[in-house]
Design a protein around this motif. Structure first.
Motif, PDB file in Angstrom:
ATOM      1  N   ILE A   1       7.753  -4.622 -10.811  1.00  0.00           N
ATOM      2  CA  ILE A   1       7.899  -4.436  -9.359  1.00  0.00           C
ATOM      3  C   ILE A   1       6.535  -4.519  -8.691  1.00  0.00           C
ATOM      4  N   SER A   2       5.613  -3.660  -9.096  1.00  0.00           N
ATOM      5  CA  SER A   2       4.230  -3.720  -8.604  1.00  0.00           C
ATOM      6  C   SER A   2       3.403  -2.646  -9.319  1.00  0.00           C
ATOM      7  N   LYS A   3       2.104  -2.849  -9.305  1.00  0.00           N
ATOM      8  CA  LYS A   3       1.200  -1.877  -9.923  1.00  0.00           C
ATOM      9  C   LYS A   3       1.264  -0.550  -9.175  1.00  0.00           C
ATOM     10  N   GLN A   4       1.395  -0.610  -7.850  1.00  0.00           N
ATOM     11  CA  GLN A   4       1.459   0.606  -7.037  1.00  0.00           C
ATOM     12  C   GLN A   4       2.693   1.429  -7.375  1.00  0.00           C
TER      13      GLN A   4
ATOM     14  N   ASN B   1       3.416  -4.858  -0.253  1.00  0.00           N
ATOM     15  CA  ASN B   1       4.623  -5.670   0.005  1.00  0.00           C
ATOM     16  C   ASN B   1       4.549  -6.446   1.308  1.00  0.00           C
ATOM     17  N   ARG B   2       3.758  -5.976   2.267  1.00  0.00           N
ATOM     18  CA  ARG B   2       3.619  -6.698   3.531  1.00  0.00           C
ATOM     19  C   ARG B   2       2.932  -8.046   3.337  1.00  0.00           C
TER      20      ARG B   2
ATOM     21  N   PRO C   1       3.721  19.123  -6.949  1.00  0.00           N
ATOM     22  CA  PRO C   1       3.220  17.752  -6.775  1.00  0.00           C
ATOM     23  C   PRO C   1       2.125  17.675  -5.717  1.00  0.00           C
ATOM     24  N   ASN C   2       1.255  16.717  -5.874  1.00  0.00           N
ATOM     25  CA  ASN C   2       0.248  16.433  -4.870  1.00  0.00           C
ATOM     26  C   ASN C   2       0.892  15.457  -3.881  1.00  0.00           C
ATOM     27  N   TYR C   3       1.413  16.001  -2.799  1.00  0.00           N
ATOM     28  CA  TYR C   3       2.170  15.188  -1.848  1.00  0.00           C
ATOM     29  C   TYR C   3       1.291  14.150  -1.156  1.00  0.00           C
ATOM     30  N   GLU C   4       0.031  14.491  -0.913  1.00  0.00           N
ATOM     31  CA  GLU C   4      -0.865  13.513  -0.292  1.00  0.00           C
ATOM     32  C   GLU C   4      -1.048  12.303  -1.206  1.00  0.00           C
ATOM     33  N   LEU C   5      -1.153  12.553  -2.496  1.00  0.00           N
ATOM     34  CA  LEU C   5      -1.279  11.452  -3.446  1.00  0.00           C
ATOM     35  C   LEU C   5      -0.003  10.626  -3.480  1.00  0.00           C
TER      36      LEU C   5
ATOM     37  N   ARG D   1       2.324   4.434   0.617  1.00  0.00           N
ATOM     38  CA  ARG D   1       1.658   3.600   1.631  1.00  0.00           C
ATOM     39  C   ARG D   1       1.074   2.342   1.011  1.00  0.00           C
ATOM     40  N   SER D   2       0.406   2.491  -0.111  1.00  0.00           N
ATOM     41  CA  SER D   2      -0.186   1.310  -0.746  1.00  0.00           C
ATOM     42  C   SER D   2       0.897   0.334  -1.199  1.00  0.00           C
ATOM     43  N   LEU D   3       2.047   0.860  -1.574  1.00  0.00           N
ATOM     44  CA  LEU D   3       3.168   0.005  -1.958  1.00  0.00           C
ATOM     45  C   LEU D   3       3.651  -0.806  -0.753  1.00  0.00           C
TER      46      LEU D   3
END
Length: 87
Positions: free
Chosen positions: A48-51, A84-85, A68-72, A78-80
């Protein structure tokens, strides 16, 4: 070693009215555990992707009682979307 606290429980006791299907050592439950393991889904995630693979890898390494680290997690998502954009 991605295990839940009840993964090693072999039985509840002879007199317990507990359905066989729910025993952790039931062969179907063992198959489900194998299908949900990181080793089983990692190849799909990497396609699918590295992200996405990084995000799912992080989720799988969390312990059941770990916060969990929600910011991470948000940064992975976001990077995903940014990745994809481009396509």
């Amino acid at each position: 070693s991605k295990e839940l606290p009840w993964d090693n429980v072999s039985s509840y006791g002879i007199d317990d009215p507990y359905p066989k299907e729910l025993y952790v050592m039931n062969h179907k439950n063992q198959q489900r555990k194998a299908l949900k393991s990181w080793d089983a889904i990692q190849p799909v995630c990497s396609i699918i992707s590295k992200q996405f693979e990084q995000y799912m890898g992080y989720c799988y390494q969390l312990r059941w009682n770990e916060q969990p680290n929600y910011e991470l997690c948000v940064s992975f998502i976001r990077s995903l979307f940014i990745y994809n954009r481009r396509f």
